[in-house]
Design a protein around this motif. Structure first.
Motif, short mmCIF file in Angstrom:
data_model
loop_
_atom_site.label_atom_id
_atom_site.label_comp_id
_atom_site.label_asym_id
_atom_site.label_seq_id
_atom_site.Cartn_x
_atom_site.Cartn_y
_atom_site.Cartn_z
N GLU A 259 0.82 -1.21 0.00
CA GLU A 259 0.00 0.00 0.00
C GLU A 259 0.85 1.27 0.00
O GLU A 259 0.45 2.29 -0.54
CB GLU A 259 -0.95 0.00 1.19
N VAL B 155 0.92 -3.88 -6.86
CA VAL B 155 0.38 -5.20 -6.57
C VAL B 155 1.18 -6.25 -7.35
O VAL B 155 1.83 -5.94 -8.34
CB VAL B 155 -1.12 -5.31 -6.99
N SER C 250 0.97 -13.65 -20.09
CA SER C 250 0.29 -13.16 -21.29
C SER C 250 0.74 -13.97 -22.50
O SER C 250 1.80 -14.60 -22.48
CB SER C 250 0.64 -11.69 -21.51
N ALA D 251 4.62 2.54 -18.56
CA ALA D 251 4.63 3.69 -17.65
C ALA D 251 3.38 3.69 -16.81
O ALA D 251 2.28 3.55 -17.32
CB ALA D 251 4.71 4.97 -18.47
N ARG E 145 -14.72 -1.88 -8.56
CA ARG E 145 -14.09 -2.81 -7.63
C ARG E 145 -12.60 -2.99 -7.96
O ARG E 145 -11.77 -2.99 -7.06
CB ARG E 145 -14.81 -4.17 -7.69
N GLU F 124 -9.35 -2.27 -5.61
CA GLU F 124 -8.38 -3.31 -5.24
C GLU F 124 -6.98 -3.04 -5.77
O GLU F 124 -6.06 -3.83 -5.53
CB GLU F 124 -8.90 -4.68 -5.72
N GLY F 125 -6.81 -1.96 -6.51
CA GLY F 125 -5.46 -1.58 -6.93
C GLY F 125 -5.01 -2.18 -8.24
O GLY F 125 -3.88 -1.98 -8.66
N SER F 126 -5.90 -2.96 -8.90
CA SER F 126 -5.46 -3.65 -10.11
C SER F 126 -5.97 -2.96 -11.37
O SER F 126 -6.20 -3.61 -12.38
CB SER F 126 -5.94 -5.10 -10.06
N ARG G 169 -2.90 5.91 -6.98
CA ARG G 169 -1.63 5.31 -6.60
C ARG G 169 -0.72 6.26 -5.85
O ARG G 169 -0.93 7.46 -5.87
CB ARG G 169 -0.85 4.88 -7.84
N ALA H 16 -2.49 5.39 -1.51
CA ALA H 16 -3.47 4.32 -1.47
C ALA H 16 -4.62 4.73 -0.57
O ALA H 16 -4.46 5.53 0.35
CB ALA H 16 -2.82 3.05 -0.95
N GLY I 166 -7.61 -0.46 0.79
CA GLY I 166 -7.66 -0.58 -0.66
C GLY I 166 -7.21 0.71 -1.31
O GLY I 166 -6.63 1.57 -0.64
N PHE I 167 -7.47 0.83 -2.58
CA PHE I 167 -7.04 1.99 -3.32
C PHE I 167 -8.25 2.87 -3.62
O PHE I 167 -9.32 2.37 -3.94
CB PHE I 167 -6.41 1.56 -4.64
N LEU J 199 -3.50 -8.47 -22.65
CA LEU J 199 -3.19 -7.49 -21.61
C LEU J 199 -1.91 -7.91 -20.89
O LEU J 199 -1.78 -9.04 -20.43
CB LEU J 199 -4.37 -7.43 -20.63
N LEU J 200 -0.95 -6.99 -20.79
CA LEU J 200 0.32 -7.28 -20.12
C LEU J 200 0.31 -6.79 -18.69
O LEU J 200 0.93 -7.38 -17.82
CB LEU J 200 1.47 -6.61 -20.88
N ASP J 201 -0.37 -5.69 -18.45
CA ASP J 201 -0.30 -5.08 -17.13
C ASP J 201 -1.57 -4.26 -16.88
O ASP J 201 -1.76 -3.21 -17.50
CB ASP J 201 0.94 -4.18 -17.06
N THR K 119 -2.46 -2.36 -14.52
CA THR K 119 -2.34 -1.06 -13.88
C THR K 119 -1.89 0.03 -14.85
O THR K 119 -2.07 1.21 -14.58
CB THR K 119 -1.36 -1.11 -12.68
N SER K 120 -1.29 -0.35 -15.98
CA SER K 120 -0.94 0.64 -17.00
C SER K 120 -1.73 0.40 -18.28
O SER K 120 -1.66 1.19 -19.21
CB SER K 120 0.56 0.58 -17.31
N GLN L 57 -1.01 -1.77 -20.41
CA GLN L 57 -0.11 -2.16 -21.50
C GLN L 57 -0.69 -3.40 -22.18
O GLN L 57 -1.05 -4.38 -21.51
CB GLN L 57 1.28 -2.49 -20.96
#
Lengths: 525, 462
Positions: free
Chosen positions: A223, A228, A431, A524, B256, B260-262, B268, B275, B280-281, B382-384, B386-387, B389
């Motif tokens: 956090e 994560v 992936s 990024a 949701r 949960e930050g994903s 961020r 956070a 949670g976020f 999807l690679l990530d 949170t971004s 990518q």
């Protein structure tokens, strides 16, 4: 194309009994076979469908009664969040009329409706017959009368829901015990596929296939940093009974998953550049699936999938000459692999399952075919790879289990690591993406470790490897031995329009591949 | 299913739903939710210049969810006779009784007011059958034959019904038509490839011959591609390409995941705040997340894009703006998350769109000094989260643009890029089109111009 997948476990090597069990085909006498599972009412339905198709002018017809059942339990943290039980039953009739395919399906399994569906299949075939360049012709196949079922000791549909939920909740509790917050998601899915296939040529085949898929993923978060990391269990789905789930080390691995996720949380992002890769079977099965499995589908290679999944770098004209892989690599197709998700007594054309080489000693030597396709490459018999995912789906060419044969030397994953001076070890599947001729691919993973001077030195994160199929497999210089061979797989590999889902497994030892491009994928934030 | 395979009318569907609810009412303490769908349709595949698969398909699904307090389970069947209905209710009840109590279980939804879905059924689409498909495909194949290219494609249509009913009195029934067609053309030497596709609820909006013409022209124009190095390029994306990448963004408006930050919408540490305080976020609600030119919205009356007046839980849908001129205006909640988080209940929308603009393709191209015109993407992953990518590949026609004009075809690329980056650098939008992503879920998306699009390696595939 692989739409939904699940994975594999090097930890979860199935107990000897199941692994070594030969698939039992109850090749009883025709009369006895009919009595074993089939009811007279179903017999009347299939006979009526076949006679109605013939009366309407079909030169060939097959009818399938298919009953599919599934049961699923989903757990999130300390709660069961979803429980479901799905059933589907219906009749599908496939015909050749005026040289064209026609198909119709309906959920009403009655004698009268089966006749209606059969006439409808002939009608839609005829509506399109003038748009055929050549009439559909099927490779000869003897009429088979048989019964086949998944060898299992515990029918998963007879195990109580409480037992299934309890196992997942116990795993969740084990994962979340200890310091720091951790989110847990677990699932169990059981699938039952019963089908009766009868053809106008006299085949009469009853099969019952059972597949199970236990799975879990943990997510940990920092956090303070706002990041994560997740770790999915490597346990693959399997054609098996509840004994496979019971024998899997789900509980024992729960804490380790969390520890690995925490290590990943702290790990630096991978340094991009060419690296020697050591690929665990839990990662490599998916690379085999996409680069070798799909590229050797004959319909794809000849342009029949051009509008959706694409074509292939491998063509029939290159049989015997195209060097796809290094000379010590042999890939084979196998509809008889014990526990393999695509293993069956017979395919949906009524052809018995077999094993054959696709790439022998590095050279393209075979394709996956159906009865319609065998003659397209001058073969006299089908390889038996026809499959439809529902009563209402048209059977077409689907991937059998496609595996990489182990090397002759008794090398282990640890031996491959020890032999590597500067490399990256990849565990688990992440992936996945490959181009529409199965050339340029990019795969992620669950865990990545840098290897220096023969040792795993530190975990890194957010990596993927990118290569071109033929260059990649020709750069493979080390391969694990028979004891290191593991089976991975996916329940839902998508192909065709409308997309149909095919369950398929892939066995492989670990390998080392030299000089592969590694990318950092986090982007990024 | 009815004899002859028609979809369920409101009357027939209501009778079956009532039968299921009556079965459930006999169980002491049970509440029930019923979802009943039916479809009757056909499809034809063609490839290597001929028809290869013809299917006439009927399907129904009756799903019943039974709750005893916090214990809940769902079961489904496609057998709609009295025995089938009784069995599915009994199965759901048996599983529910065995299920551990779940905090996510809510009482069934009561009666709701919904927007009327007039016009979702297109009479011409409802009449379409095997003969109509064959006639349209014949024209398309003839065009390819005349042009000397190899055509493959898919044409499908269906009539569908969806009904929801609960033991708390909810009832809603929807009928619609749905069609999609796509064509791929390849030059005989396998050196050029083109594609065109369309999706709608109206038959008049699908012209297989017109799609074939576009695909054929693309195949011919894309033959003998020049080799170009990977790198960052300005791009003009046709709607199919825009939709394939932007769907990762439109499908990530879930509250949701943000909590949960994903999600890319999670608040961020560092540049985007800390956070959240409740383990949670926080979400980025009310913040500018994209440029002012970007609006993401949904319209339940956009039937071509599968818009519908209710979601799977029965939550009423109204026209909604999710990202309003670059500002995150709403995040989607289902009933369970809305109850748990205290956020407003939105349901999960269909009929999503990225708003377009007025620029023509030529105008967008004229604004590029050196870049690429891209027909569509393939095999995105999807690679990530949170971004956002994503990796994937170009396919069926990539053309070099120099000094504001098309120069010629180039080979395909693999990209690693994010729809957030794509929209952050977007400086031109054109007309929208409904795209069936991977042949399935629909999104209305525009022609779009963006910059610094990251092509990471060459794909030799044609």
């Amino acid at each position: 194309m692989l739409l939904v997948m699940s994975a594999f476990s090097r930890r979860a090597l199935v107990k000897g009994g199941l692994c070594s069990a030969a698939l039992i085909s109850l090749r009883a006498a025709p009369a006895a076979a009919r009595e074993l599972l089939t009811e007279p009412a179903k017999d009347a339905v299939v006979k009526r469908a076949l006679s109605a198709a013939k009366a309407a002018g079909a030169s060939y017809a097959d009818v399938r009664l298919v009953r599919r059942r599934s049961e699923r339990v989903d757990v999130r943290d300390d709660a069961v969040v979803a429980v479901s039980s799905d059933e589907e039953y219906g009749v599908g009739v496939r015909v050749i009329a005026d040289g064209a395919w026609g198909f119709a399906g309906s959920p009403q399994v009655t004698v009268d409706n089966a006749a209606r569906v059969a006439r409808r299949a002939v009608e839609v075939a005829r509506a399109h017959a003038s748009l055929r360049r050549r009439p559909v012709a099927l490779a000869p196949e003897p009429a088979h009368v048989d019964v086949w079922q998944t060898p299992l000791t515990k029918d998963p549909f007879k195990i109580s829901l409480e037992d299934k939920a309890e196992l997942l909740l116990a795993m969740s509790a084990a994962a979340r015990r200890g310091p720091g917050s951790c989110m847990f998601q677990g699932h169990y899915e059981g699938l039952s596929e019963w089908k009766l296939l009868a053809s106008s040529e006299g085949s009469y085949l009853e099969q019952h296939l059972v597949r199970v898929d236990p799975g879990a993923e943990v997510t940990v978060l920092d956090e303070r940093l706002g990041v994560v990391a997740s770790r999915k269990h490597d346990l693959p789905p399997r054609q098996a009974g509840w004994e496979y789930v019971e024998g899997a080390p789900l509980l024992a691995d729960a804490r380790q998953l969390v520890e690995e996720a925490r290590e990943k949380l702290r790990a630096p992002v991978v340094t991009a550049g060419p690296r020697d890769l050591v690929l665990d079977p839990s990662n490599l099965w998916l690379t085999i699936h996409e680069s070798i499995g799909h590229s050797t589908e004959l319909d794809r290679a000849l342009g029949f999938e051009a509008n959706f999944a694409g074509t292939s770098f491998a063509t029939p004209a290159q049989l015997g000459t195209l060097r796809i892989a290094a000379p010590h690599l042999t890939f084979y197709a196998d509809k008889t692999t014990p526990g393999g998700l695509a293993t069956a007594g017979y395919d949906d054309d009524g052809v018995p399952g077999g094993r054959w080489d696709l790439v022998r000693d590095g050279v393209l030597v075979g394709f996956q075919t159906t009865r319609e396709q065998a003659a397209w490459i001058g073969e006299r018999a089908s390889r038996g790879t026809s499959y439809a995912d529902s009563y209402r789906s048209f059977p077409f060419q689907r991937m059998p289990n496609v595996s990489l044969a182990p090397g002759a030397r008794a090398l282990s994953l640890e031996d491959l690591i020890a032999a590597t001076d500067d490399g990256l070890l990849v565990i688990g599947d992440g992936s996945w993406s490959i181009d529409h001729q199965r050339r340029n691919f990019q795969f992620g993973g669950q865990l990545f470790w840098e290897i220096r001077h023969g040792k795993k030195v530190r975990m890194v994160r957010d990596a993927a490897y990118q290569a071109s199929t033929v260059a990649f497999w020709n750069a493979c210089d080390l391969i694990g031995g028979p004891a290191s061979w593991r089976l991975g797989g996916a329940l839902r590999d998508g192909k065709g329009e409308p997309a149909q889902m095919n369950p398929v497994s892939h066995g492989t030892p670990p390998v080392r591949v030299r000089g592969v491009a590694v990318l950092a994928t986090a982007g990024a934030r | 299913m009815r004899r002859g395979g028609d979809v369920l009318t409101a009357t027939a569907a209501r009778r079956i739903c009532r039968l299921a609810l009556a079965e459930a009412a006999r169980l002491s303490g049970a509440s029930a939710s019923v979802t009943l769908t039916s479809a009757h349709g056909g499809n034809t595949r063609f490839a290597v210049g001929e028809v290869t698969q013809v299917v006439d398909s009927e399907e129904v699904t009756l799903e019943v969810a039974i709750s005893f307090g916090q214990r809940r389970a769902a079961a489904s069947t496609n057998q709609l006779g009295a025995a089938g209905v009784a069995d599915v209710v009994a199965r759901a009840a048996r599983l529910a009784r065995l299920s551990p109590p779940s905090p996510d279980v809510l009482p069934p939804l009561g009666p709701q007011r919904y927007l009327a879905s007039l016009g979702a059924v297109d009479a011409e689409a409802a009449r379409l059958g095997a003969a109509g498909r064959a006639a349209a495909i014949k024209q398309a194949l003839a065009l390819a034959e005349a042009a000397g290219v190899v055509l493959a494609g898919f044409y499908q249509h269906a009539r569908l019904s969806t009904s929801l009913a609960t033991s708390a009195g909810l009832w809603v029934h929807d009928e619609r038509t749905r069609l999609a067609c796509s064509c791929s053309a390849r030059t005989r030497d396998g050196d050029g490839s083109g594609w065109a596709g369309a999706a709608s609820h109206r038959a008049a909006e699908l012209q297989p011959a017109a799609l074939a013409s576009t695909a054929i022209a693309k195949a011919q124009a894309s033959a003998r591609p020049a080799r170009l190095a990977p790198g960052r390029y300005s791009v003009v994306l046709e709607p199919a390409a825009t939709a394939a990448l932007v769907r990762f963004l439109t499908e990530s408006i879930d509250a949701r995941s943000a909590h949960e930050g994903s999600s890319w919408l999670s608040q961020r540490a560092g540049g985007a705040g800390g956070a959240g305080s409740a383990g949670g976020f926080g979400g980025r609600l009310g913040q500018r997340v994209l440029p002012e030119s970007i609006t993401v919205a949904s319209d339940p009356a956009d039937y071509a894009a599968d818009g519908r007046a209710f979601d799977a839980e029965g939550v009423p849908q109204a026209p909604t703006t999710w990202i309003d001129r670059g500002v995150l205006a709403r995040m989607a909640t289902d009933r369970s998350w809305a109850a748990k988080s205290g956020q407003p209940l939105t349901g999960w929308p269909e009929g999503m769109r990225l708003e377009g603009g007025t620029a023509t393709r030529d105008q967008l191209i004229r604004g590029i000094d050196r870049g690429l015109l891209i027909t569509r993407f393939f095999y995105l992953g999807l690679l990530d989260p949170t971004s956002l990518q994503v990796t994937g590949l170009t396919r069926d026609g990539v053309f070099l643009i120099e000094r504001g004009a098309l120069v010629g075809p180039v080979q395909n690329f693999r990209f690693n890029h994010s729809p957030v980056e794509l929209l952050a650098r977007c400086d031109g939008l054109g007309a929208t089109q409904v795209v069936a992503i991977d042949g399935g879920r629909r999104l209305r998306a525009p022609l779009l111009r963006s910059h610094d699009f990251h092509m990471t390696s060459v794909s030799e595939a044609v």
